[in-house]
Design an enzyme around this catalytic site. Structure first.
Site, short mmCIF file in Angstrom:
data_model
loop_
_atom_site.label_atom_id
_atom_site.label_comp_id
_atom_site.label_asym_id
_atom_site.label_seq_id
_atom_site.Cartn_x
_atom_site.Cartn_y
_atom_site.Cartn_z
N GLN A 1 55.95 46.15 33.58
CA GLN A 1 56.39 46.87 32.47
C GLN A 1 55.81 48.03 32.32
OE1 GLN A 1 55.40 43.73 32.55
NE2 GLN A 1 56.61 42.41 31.25
N ASP B 1 51.73 39.18 21.70
CA ASP B 1 52.72 38.22 21.44
C ASP B 1 52.40 37.38 20.48
OD1 ASP B 1 52.75 39.54 24.23
OD2 ASP B 1 54.83 39.09 24.03
N ASN C 1 48.37 38.06 24.74
CA ASN C 1 49.01 39.42 24.96
C ASN C 1 49.45 39.26 26.60
OD1 ASN C 1 50.54 42.04 24.47
ND2 ASN C 1 48.90 42.89 25.47
O1 MRU Z 1 56.87 39.57 28.66
P1 MRU Z 1 57.01 40.60 27.90
O2 MRU Z 1 57.35 42.04 28.57
O3 MRU Z 1 57.89 40.30 26.85
O4 MRU Z 1 55.46 40.83 27.19
C1 MRU Z 1 55.30 41.83 26.40
C2 MRU Z 1 53.89 42.08 26.26
O5 MRU Z 1 52.93 41.38 26.42
C3 MRU Z 1 53.41 43.27 25.59
O6 MRU Z 1 52.31 43.72 25.73
C4 MRU Z 1 53.15 43.41 24.04
O7 MRU Z 1 52.42 43.72 23.74
C5 MRU Z 1 53.95 42.51 22.92
S1 MRU Z 1 55.33 43.24 22.54
C6 MRU Z 1 54.86 44.82 21.64
#
Ligand code: MRU
Length: 346
Positions: free
Chosen positions: A186, A227, A237
């Site tokens: 990501q 998250d 997170n």
């Molecule tokens: O698996 P994902 O891409 O949905 O996870 C997203 C995250 O963990 C991000 O780091 C995040 O901070 C949360 S969304 C702002």
């Protein structure tokens, strides 16, 4: 599901990450970035659940909007709402915003209007969050971030990137170290793309480089999204975040978490109670469709880890900045946010 390639050539504007569009949920297909800016449309709850599971739409606040719009789809297509809510919430267990968005629309008199309001509010919230957080960054601050917590992870503007973006807009001239964020990348695919479009100077690094950068004195602070944040301030997170928090503490650097109050789960007492999603092994054993590990290799692909509250310098929300002790400060900010919103209609 319908896919359409946007007319993106030479156009710096990015379409909304997710929106209600003629009875369908229209979203940027994040699996195709940075190569192509392609829109995806889900016409049924099942299609939307597939898009969530497969990470076409991802990021906690964006999942909150997706959950809300999924319930609007369920209402519009005459599905059993309890069954639809259960199916949507089961797609990704860690980001609490998903269940939050589902619950808000479940109680609303007009599901489509409520889902659209949630998307609008998300952008406004992130702007307020960014304004609260920007002042934490030093002038010319070198910020390290992990995963993607930008406009793509929300309805727009971003949380961790919202803080960086607001600092940039205020002339604080932040520069960003972007972790590539294995296994789904990501950071390199999405955060790097967003920062490039925003004109914010950024450098992509392999995840393993954070310790060396901090040791060399080349990082001023870490800013990440979340998250789910437990009532005691423990933060779930993207996997790898906990390691960064330990490194930041060792190097005496501030470690900031930026998230809307919808990510704070006061019903969850501590990080131990946060469900951690286990994702398919192929995300680790393959890279861009090529196998990079021996056949039959055992894989543990936990998508998130939990950073203990003791390592978190502050949590930046749209209602202000929470500092330890988090049990009190987070509850206060969540209370302020719920006082701000009119109660759902009958
Ligand atoms: O698996 P994902 O891409 O949905 O996870 C997203 C995250 O963990 C991000 O780091 C995040 O901070 C949360 S969304 C702002």
């Amino acid at each position: 599901m319908v896919s359409t390639v946007t007319t993106d050539e030479g156009d710096d504007r990015v379409p909304p990450t997710i929106e209600w569009h003629g009875g369908r949920v229209r979203m940027i297909d994040q699996r195709r970035l940075p190569g192509e800016l392609v829109m995806l449309e889900a016409a049924t709850v099942e299609e939307l659940c597939d898009a969530i599971r497969d990470l076409a739409i991802r990021g906690a606040p964006a999942l909150g909007v997706a959950g809300a719009m999924g319930m609007a789809l369920a209402a519009e297509t005459g599905l059993d709402l309890d069954a639809a809510a259960a199916a949507i919430c089961a797609t990704r267990p860690t980001a609490v915003n998903l269940a939050w968005g589902v619950a808000r629309v479940r109680q609303a008199a007009d599901p489509v209007a409520e889902a659209e309001a949630i998307a609008r509010e998300d952008v406004a919230r992130n702007r307020r969050l960014g304004a609260h957080g920007a002042g934490l960054l030093p002038q010319d601050g070198r910020v390290l971030t992990h995963c993607n917590a930008g406009g793509l992870a929300c309805a727009g503007y971003g949380t961790a990137l919202g803080v960086i973006r607001a600092a940039h807009e205020q002339g604080r001239a932040p520069t960003v170290w972007v972790d590539e964020t294995r296994p789904v990348l990501q950071g390199s695919r999405l955060t790097a793309w967003e920062l490039d479009r925003l004109g914010i100077p950024a450098t992509l690094v392999a995840d393993g480089m954070a310790a060396g950068l901090m040791g060399a004195g080349e990082v001023d602070c870490v800013v990440v999204g979340a998250d789910r944040i437990a009532a005691n301030g423990d933060v779930a997170n993207k996997v790898g975040t906990y390691g960064l928090a330990v490194l930041a503490a060792y190097h005496h650097l501030p470690f900031y978490v930026a998230a809307p109050t919808s990510t704070v789960d006061l019903a969850c007492p501590s990080g131990a109670a946060i469900p951690i999603e286990q994702r398919p092994a192929e995300e680790v054993t393959t890279l861009a469709g090529h196998r990079i590990a021996p056949e039959g290799m055992a894989v543990d692909n936990r998508a998130f880890d939990v950073t203990p509250a003791a390592l978190v310098t502050a949590v930046v929300t749209e209602e202000g900045v929470a500092r330890p002790p988090y049990a009190e400060s987070l509850a206060g900010l969540v209370g302020r946010a719920s006082g701000r919103r009119p109660a759902a209609g009958p």
